[in-house]
Design an enzyme around this catalytic site. Structure first.
Site, PDB file in Angstrom:
ATOM      1  CB  SER A   1      -0.910   0.016   1.236  1.00 42.14           C
ATOM      2  OG  SER A   1      -1.786   1.131   1.218  1.00 42.14           O
TER       3      SER A   1
ATOM      4  CE  LYS B   1      -2.643  -3.091  -0.557  1.00 38.70           C
ATOM      5  NZ  LYS B   1      -3.501  -3.103  -1.728  1.00 38.70           N
TER       6      LYS B   1
ATOM      7  CG  HIS C   1      -5.008  -2.006   3.627  1.00 39.39           C
ATOM      8  ND1 HIS C   1      -5.153  -1.492   2.342  1.00 39.39           N
ATOM      9  CD2 HIS C   1      -4.323  -1.061   4.320  1.00 39.39           C
ATOM     10  CE1 HIS C   1      -4.589  -0.311   2.279  1.00 39.39           C
ATOM     11  NE2 HIS C   1      -4.087  -0.016   3.456  1.00 39.39           N
ATOM     12  CG  ASN C   2      -6.912  -2.755  -0.964  1.00 40.96           C
ATOM     13  OD1 ASN C   2      -6.022  -2.392  -0.197  1.00 40.96           O
ATOM     14  ND2 ASN C   2      -6.755  -2.755  -2.272  1.00 40.96           N
TER      15      ASN C   2
ATOM     16  CD  GLU D   1      -7.977   1.933  -0.406  1.00 45.45           C
ATOM     17  OE1 GLU D   1      -8.305   1.821  -1.609  1.00 45.45           O
ATOM     18  OE2 GLU D   1      -6.828   1.683   0.009  1.00 45.45           O
TER      19      GLU D   1
END
Length: 301
Positions: free
Chosen positions: A119, A171, A174-175, A178
């Protein structure tokens, strides 16, 4: 470094500036040649065979290719070229289950595999990248010196999350987070924009929120920056792409039975922005007209 798109090229630049020698390959050779002209530590390679041959063993090959077929094709070409003990690291966005499968495949050939969720976007070159890595301790030992160059600092901004697949899993989540954060900011700002009688200065609000507010974040920083330039956004099309990780996160929530309503709704809103809900909305208009006699707007979609 295989794959020199926006992320891959800037990561190669940061590695080269940090003292690493980067053997660079791209499906469009001109991109690698141009990068090599920028920095003496970048060596352009015209083929995967040339790249592998130029690396001392044990090798570290870092992939920054599109998820799916492009990565699988590169691995298919690489496998007979590599030697037992070499490490392959996939730093692009990939589905964590694919990373688990690839780790098992490479292990059969005596190769180590790591997955790294990265990221930082276009600002990573300057500020460093957040790296979420998965794989064995042996694979980490090969990659760690380069991870420390890419990270914001050698001891911060990166984490060995666990076994192969765990980096891309973290990840992925994480997205998904987001997606939800972006959707919440967008909806709140749209509400303020719609309250015309208050004539709220959105640039001033977002700038103020950046200092002390509980919603301060890098996403808020970016919003404040572009709202300073343009609050009307008349020239911007209301189309928001989704790269795939939001879909994977929602699929994971279904498989686990763990509720993730915010992430799911944020993903649905991206689909709606792409026109994927237009046909359903037309059906709704016709049904409403059918039972209530309500007028239907006609014309180009």
């Amino acid at each position: 470094m295989l794959g020199l798109g926006k992320m891959g090229a800037n990561m190669a630049r940061r590695l080269a500036r940090g003292g690493a020698v980067v053997h660079a390959w791209n499906r469009s050779p001109d991109v690698a040649l141009s990068l090599a002209q920028e920095h003496a530590n970048v060596l352009a390679r015209g083929s995967l065979a040339e790249l592998v041959a130029g690396l001392a063993t044990p090798r570290l090959v870092w992939l920054m290719l599109p998820a799916g077929r492009a990565t699988d094709e590169a691995l298919h070409t690489l496998l007979p070229l590599l030697s037992p003990g070499d490490t392959v690291l996939d730093g692009a966005n990939a589905y964590y289950k694919d990373s688990q499968r690839r780790a098992a495949q490479l292990a059969q050939a005596g190769l180590h595999f790591m997955d790294a969720g990265v990221s930082g976007g276009i600002w990573g070159l300057q500020n460093g990248y957040a790296l979420m890595v998965g794989g064995s301790a042996r694979a980490l030992a090969a990659a760690e010196p380069f991870i420390k160059i890419l990270a914001p600092a050698p001891d911060t901004g990166w984490l060995h999350c666990g076994v192969a697949g765990s980096g891309h899993f973290v990840k992925m989540v994480h997205n998904g987070i987001e997606y939800g954060m972006m959707q919440a900011l967008a909806e709140g700002l749209a509400l303020m924009n719609g309250k015309r009688e208050f004539d709220i200065d959105l640039a001033a609000v977002t700038e103020m929120w950046r200092h002390g507010s509980v919603v301060r974040s890098w996403l808020l920083d970016l919003a404040a920056e572009f709202l300073q330039r343009d609050q009307a956004l008349d020239d911007i099309q209301p189309y928001v792409a989704d790269s795939g990780e939001g879909r994977w996160t929602v699929l994971e929530s279904v498989e686990q039975g763990t509720p993730a309503p915010v992430t799911s709704l944020a993903l649905m809103m991206r689909f709606a922005s792409q026109g994927q809900g237009d046909y359903a909305n037309k059906l709704l208009a016709m049904m409403r007209s059918g039972f209530g006699g309500h007028a239907v707007k006609e014309g180009e979609a």
